[in-house]
Design an enzyme around this catalytic site. Structure first.
Site, PDB file in Angstrom:
ATOM      1  N   HIS A  34      43.460 114.963  31.441  1.00 42.98           N
ATOM      2  CA  HIS A  34      44.425 115.669  32.291  1.00 42.98           C
ATOM      3  C   HIS A  34      44.806 114.778  33.485  1.00 42.98           C
ATOM      4  O   HIS A  34      45.956 114.740  33.913  1.00 42.98           O
ATOM      5  CB  HIS A  34      43.779 116.977  32.779  1.00 42.98           C
TER       6      HIS A  34
ATOM      7  N   HIS B 147      34.122 118.064  27.074  1.00 40.78           N
ATOM      8  CA  HIS B 147      34.722 118.936  28.088  1.00 40.78           C
ATOM      9  C   HIS B 147      35.209 118.097  29.273  1.00 40.78           C
ATOM     10  O   HIS B 147      36.380 118.169  29.672  1.00 40.78           O
ATOM     11  CB  HIS B 147      33.691 119.973  28.556  1.00 40.78           C
ATOM     12  N   GLU B 148      34.307 117.304  29.826  1.00 46.27           N
ATOM     13  CA  GLU B 148      34.677 116.513  31.000  1.00 46.27           C
ATOM     14  C   GLU B 148      35.730 115.472  30.643  1.00 46.27           C
ATOM     15  O   GLU B 148      36.593 115.143  31.460  1.00 46.27           O
ATOM     16  CB  GLU B 148      33.438 115.860  31.624  1.00 46.27           C
TER      17      GLU B 148
ATOM     18  N   HIS C 260      39.093 117.014  30.906  1.00 45.15           N
ATOM     19  CA  HIS C 260      39.578 116.988  32.295  1.00 45.15           C
ATOM     20  C   HIS C 260      40.095 115.587  32.623  1.00 45.15           C
ATOM     21  O   HIS C 260      41.122 115.422  33.287  1.00 45.15           O
ATOM     22  CB  HIS C 260      38.452 117.309  33.274  1.00 45.15           C
TER      23      HIS C 260
HETATM   24 ZN    ZN Z   1      35.519 122.101  33.433  1.00 41.88          ZN
END
Ligand code: ZN
Length: 695
Positions: free
Chosen positions: A486, A479-480, A483
């Site tokens: 991104h 998940h991290e 990010h």
């Molecule tokens: Zn998040």
């Protein structure tokens, strides 16, 4: 304080925050930076930035895009530089000196930004450009930047009367202070509490858990002992496996009482004041409620749209949770237990039930989820999807010896970013997991490559053992890292549009989408290898693990949505309704029919997402809004028949991961997927749709 009193102009500059960094890739020289460097650096940064803003405001030439909007993008470089180092330390490696500065700084920061964001002359220039934006011959990104800049100033109150602006400034100052207090209280309650696990207290706990508990004790200067802290990475597995019902109750109560202990760290009064001030600010800006104000500038647009999504998922999730509850109660009875299922029992019996049904438990898979291999897996997926490669660098300064750094290169071998991974829990770090940056990507004056961080709270392996992740930890890692991608793949011109500078309810799309790769057999077969034998995850265990993923989703969804709904209610009902936070919490939970055996994922007093700052305020629903998109988006790869399909990956890169805030999120999604997201994908993914129920 004046400029000269802060920094002597004659002395050669010795403050490492104020000189050009001679490190590789001009990264912060952490070893040279000490707490006393920050305030003088901030003082200088405030002065510099204010002077830059004054120059833009009073520029005698006719306002144009370049002398106003671009000039704003160029301003505040030093402030951004000092802030990113400081806030990294505040969250990932603080000490009393840093926290004391943070307390003072929150007010100074508000006092610095208020006159800028409410500067009527500056706003006049921006508004004039916004008015005639169609005639300015702007690129798509420039048009978006102008619109975002106008909206940001407008929503900060730049167009209000002088009287209203003065009050707004006071409110902002007070809110900044309250947000800081909220997180300091929470950190203090977490630091003060631990439970020593004597030999008799360990029934049911795995060896890897005890190893981590020993490492935690060592970290707190209690070498030789084993302790449990209030980190989620400890609490959840403990509640899942400890056979000691009395200790489960003790730990659960301590965990859910953080910030609500009636001591000096109590957050109830802080919440009441925050809500009243947010409501007052929203009214000054012409909105009936803070939620109305906040949601106007999101994909969802209105509280009604948010409530609509949450309620649609709530009903099937609650029904599933209630059915699961009955099954858990039956299991207790079958074992001869004569007590009603309590919140500290749920995870324990759910785990037992899962083992019985799917013949699977988390501790069976943990030895295969070695942290280093999962990092490799996250990197490998990014290489296959986006062509980027990773090489560890040992020469980059870091803020703690546990932090690792990798250089990221693009397909053609050009430098793209540095990635910092800080994975282990320690008492100087706040709880949770997050991504942030020490420098954002931009191309305004030459290419600037980003410095991107992932901070987690995994337990360290002790005695030279590798760190082993739970399935939840492995998911968090991906998940991290989503990010982080991104931030690292960002390819925009203007810094304020880089990477994660998108709507709150869009920002979880790149992260949650990336979780999908972590649970694919293609990925697990390669990277989930036993930490002692190196054996790959047995086929049969893999199958049971993947099947077990949908298990207990009623519980997980209820835990999440109850928190999201209470966030929405706090911010859409009159603030006077929540003067007694606990009573409000109880009443709202009753209204939605919250099962008594489940606690919210975040009770109000520890809900840092919405009270430490305003980023997720009236916005906790964003995870689910993004999930509607991520559940649907991964389907594009499934439909292509290859989870690394190059054409789909290119569309994903070009429209989602690299565009930051430079395009409208709805348009970005449609450009990637070819259509709007289809909401039922979320229910299917969570195993909550009718068809899934039948299965
Ligand atoms: Zn998040």
């Amino acid at each position: 304080m004046s400029e000269t009193s802060a920094v002597s102009p004659e002395a050669p500059e010795t403050n490492p925050l104020l000189i050009a960094w001679q490190t590789p890739h001009r990264t912060p020289p952490f070893a040279e930076i000490t707490p006393e460097h920050f305030m003088p650096a901030f003082e200088r940064a405030f002065v510099d930035h204010a002077a830059e803003i004054a120059a833009i405001t009073h520029d005698p030439s006719v306002p144009d895009f370049d002398n106003t909007i671009t000039a704003l993008e160029r301003s505040g470089k030093l402030l951004t530089k000092v802030s990113s180092v400081f806030y990294d330390l505040v969250s990932a490696h603080s000490n009393p000196a840093i926290l004391a500065i943070d307390t003072d700084l929150s007010l100074r920061m508000a006092r610095h930004w208020n006159p800028i964001m409410m500067n009527a002359v500056l706003f006049g220039r921006i508004a004039m450009l916004h008015e005639k934006r169609k005639e300015l011959d702007l690129t798509g990104e420039q048009m978006r930047l102008l619109e975002r800049t106008y909206t940001r100033f407008h929503r900060a109150g730049a167009g209000l009367s002088e009287e209203a602006k003065a009050r707004m400034a006071e409110i902002n100052e007070r809110l900044a202070h309250l947000g800081t207090s909220f997180s300091h209280h929470l950190l203090a309650d977490e630091q003060e509490w631990f439970l020593e696990l004597g030999e008799d207290d360990r029934a049911g706990l795995s060896d890897t858990f005890i190893t981590s508990a020993k490492a935690a004790a060592e970290e707190r200067g209690l070498a030789g002992k084993a302790i449990l802290t209030l980190s989620r990475s400890f609490v959840e597995p403990f509640l899942k496996t400890s056979e000691r019902r009395d200790l489960r109750e003790k730990v659960f109560k301590a965990f859910t009482a953080r910030g609500d202990n009636g001591n000096a760290n109590d957050n109830n009064a802080v919440i009441v004041e925050i809500l009243a001030l947010r409501e007052e600010a929203a009214k000054l800006l012409g909105f009936p409620t803070y939620a109305g104000y906040r949601l106007e500038d999101t994909m969802a647009k209105t509280p009604e749209a948010v409530r609509g999504l949450l309620e649609r998922v709530w009903k099937p999730a609650r029904a599933r949770a209630l059915a699961d509850r009955d099954e858990l109660q039956a299991l207790i009875a079958k074992e001869g237990g004569n007590f009603p299922l309590a919140p500290w029992d749920w995870r324990y019996y759910a785990e037992k039930l899962r083992q019985a049904k799917a013949n699977f438990d988390d501790s069976a898979i943990k030895p295969y989820l070695v942290l280093d291999h999962m990092i490799e897996a996250a990197f490998d997926c990014a290489t296959r999807l986006f062509g980027i490669t990773f090489a560890e660098r040992k020469d980059i300064p870091v803020w703690h010896p546990d932090v690792r750094v990798w250089e990221v290169r693009d397909r053609d071998g050009r430098h793209q970013a540095l990635f910092y991974g800080d994975y282990f829990a320690r008492s100087s770090k706040r709880s949770g997991a997050w991504m942030s940056s020490l420098r954002d990507q931009q191309k305004l004056d030459g290419d600037v490559a980003p410095l991107i961080l992932n901070i987690c709270n995994f337990s360290k392996g002790a005695d030279g053992q590798p760190s082993l992740l739970s399935p939840d930890d492995a998911r968090t890692l991906f998940h991290e890292f989503g990010h982080a991608l991104h931030g690292m793949l960002s390819n925009v011109v203007y810094p304020s549009l880089a990477g994660t500078s998108v709507f709150t309810d869009f920002v979880e799309l790149p992260s949650q989408l990336y979780e999908h790769w972590q649970e694919r057999p293609e990925v697990l077969q390669r990277f989930a290898r036993h930490y002692q034998t190196g054996e790959p995850l047995p086929e049969d265990l893999l199958k049971r693990f993947l099947a077990a993923r949908k298990f207990n989703q009623g519980f997980a969804t209820v835990e999440f949505i109850s928190s999201a709904l209470i966030d929405l209610e706090f911010h859409s009902q009159p603030a006077s309704a929540s003067r007694n936070v606990r009573a409000f919490e109880q009443a709202e939970l009753k209204k939605i029919g919250m099962p008594e055996e489940i606690a919210m994922r975040h009770r109000p007093q520890q809900f840092g997402h919405i009270f430490s700052g305003d980023y997720y305020a009236a916005g906790y629903y964003s995870y689910m809004w993004s999930e509607v998109m991520d559940a649907d988006a991964f389907g594009a790869f499934e439909e292509a028949g290859d989870i690394f399909d190059p054409a789909t990956a290119k569309r994903l890169h070009d429209n989602i991961y690299s565009t930051g805030g430079s395009v409208d999120p709805e348009a970005a999604y449609v450009a990637f997927r070819g259509r709007e997201p289809e909401p039922d994908a979320l229910l299917r993914r969570r195993g909550l749709s009718d068809s899934a129920e039948a299965a």
